[in-house]
Design a protein around this motif. Structure first.
Motif, PDB file in Angstrom:
ATOM      1  N   GLN A 265     -12.953  23.144 -25.766  1.00  0.00           N
ATOM      2  CA  GLN A 265     -12.348  24.131 -26.618  1.00  0.00           C
ATOM      3  C   GLN A 265     -13.651  25.246 -25.170  1.00  0.00           C
ATOM      4  OE1 GLN A 265      -8.466  23.144 -28.683  1.00  0.00           O
ATOM      5  NE2 GLN A 265     -10.031  24.651 -29.656  1.00  0.00           N
TER       6      GLN A 265
ATOM      7  N   ARG B  94     -17.461  30.955 -28.460  1.00  0.00           N
ATOM      8  CA  ARG B  94     -17.062  29.900 -29.892  1.00  0.00           C
ATOM      9  C   ARG B  94     -16.865  28.227 -28.754  1.00  0.00           C
ATOM     10  NH1 ARG B  94     -13.464  33.506 -32.808  1.00  0.00           N
ATOM     11  NH2 ARG B  94     -15.340  34.449 -34.382  1.00  0.00           N
TER      12      ARG B  94
ATOM     13  N   TYR C  26     -15.934  24.205 -29.165  1.00  0.00           N
ATOM     14  CA  TYR C  26     -15.671  23.336 -29.600  1.00  0.00           C
ATOM     15  C   TYR C  26     -15.081  21.902 -29.623  1.00  0.00           C
ATOM     16  CZ  TYR C  26     -13.228  27.577 -32.144  1.00  0.00           C
ATOM     17  OH  TYR C  26     -12.907  28.254 -32.819  1.00  0.00           O
ATOM     18  N   TYR C  27     -15.886  20.682 -29.596  1.00  0.00           N
ATOM     19  CA  TYR C  27     -15.900  19.385 -29.506  1.00  0.00           C
ATOM     20  C   TYR C  27     -14.505  18.902 -29.874  1.00  0.00           C
ATOM     21  CZ  TYR C  27     -20.353  21.661 -27.660  1.00  0.00           C
ATOM     22  OH  TYR C  27     -21.106  22.691 -27.204  1.00  0.00           O
TER      23      TYR C  27
ATOM     24  N   GLY D  39     -13.959  17.395 -33.547  1.00  0.00           N
ATOM     25  CA  GLY D  39     -13.555  18.610 -34.358  1.00  0.00           C
ATOM     26  C   GLY D  39     -14.786  19.402 -34.653  1.00  0.00           C
TER      27      GLY D  39
ATOM     28  N   ALA E 152     -17.845  22.433 -33.767  1.00  0.00           N
ATOM     29  CA  ALA E 152     -17.878  23.808 -33.263  1.00  0.00           C
ATOM     30  C   ALA E 152     -18.881  24.682 -33.903  1.00  0.00           C
ATOM     31  CB  ALA E 152     -16.642  24.816 -34.100  1.00  0.00           C
TER      32      ALA E 152
END
Lengths: 142, 74
Positions: free
Chosen positions: A72, B36, B38-39, B42, B44
């Protein structure tokens, strides 16, 4: 990515329908695109060629920044916010107004990609039984 | 005993100044850029605006925001 890659199996029609639904439901959304695993734009609000190029650049930059593939991306600027998500070989990118609710936007994008991958697009949001169009989600803060 | 008139004036002016300072603080915070990532596991990462990666991410974001344009008024 452990998710099964279904990016090639999704039709443009299904992606366009899902994107139209997302656009209708999200009050803060300015534009969005859904991209297949090969980088081809399945649906986009506007110039698909430019979306393909800019989305590829965004993910390449993000992957390089952390040294591993991102799941994300959330970028906030004065002009707006960018949300990007990978799921099941597909990618969705949304541009919203500033201060859009991040968790809801990511939830909507993830649900959209999950439904597309499963072959059941536009089932992300509950549609009222009376057949009326669903009401638009209000902003987090007015 | 009622406060002296110039104290009332000073209090009012300093009150306005506090309000203005708070407004500026809120404005600065709301205009702050962030990036930011996110991977899957979980994790970041936050990338600063003055870092190379952060700068490139904001350039990408700017292009996408420009491409999306403004939301049409409904």
């Amino acid at each position: 990515m452990p998710d099964e890659d279904t990016g090639d199996a999704v039709s443009s029609e299904a992606a366009e329908g899902a994107l139209a639904y997302l656009t209708e439901m999200s009050a803060d959304l300015r534009g969005a695109a859904i991209v297949g695993s090969d980088g081809a734009v399945l649906a986009a609000s506007g110039d698909a060629g430019r979306w393909a190029e800019d989305v590829a650049t965004l993910f390449a930059t993000a992957d390089q920044a952390g040294g591993e593939p991102v799941e994300q991306i959330h970028l906030g600027t004065e002009q707006g916010e960018v949300f990007a998500l990978r799921h099941a070989g597909l990618a969705a990118v949304a541009v919203t107004e500033r201060f859009a609710l991040a968790s809801l936007t990511f939830f909507d994008l993830r649900a959209l990609l999950r439904d597309l991958a499963a072959g059941t697009p536009q089932s992300t949001f509950a549609v009222p039984e009376d057949g009326k169009s669903p009401t638009r989600r209000s902003r987090g803060r007015e | 005993m009622p406060p002296k008139p110039h104290r009332v004036l000073l209090d009012r002016v300093s009150g306005y100044a506090d309000e203005a300072a708070a407004y500026m603080r809120r404005r600065r915070a709301s205009r702050r850029l962030f990036a930011r990532l996110y991977y899957e596991g979980g994790g970041a990462e936050d990338h600063a605006t003055d870092s190379r990666a952060g700068g490139e991410l904001f350039v990408s974001a700017g292009r996408l925001i420009e491409l999306a344009g403004k939301r049409p008024k409904s």
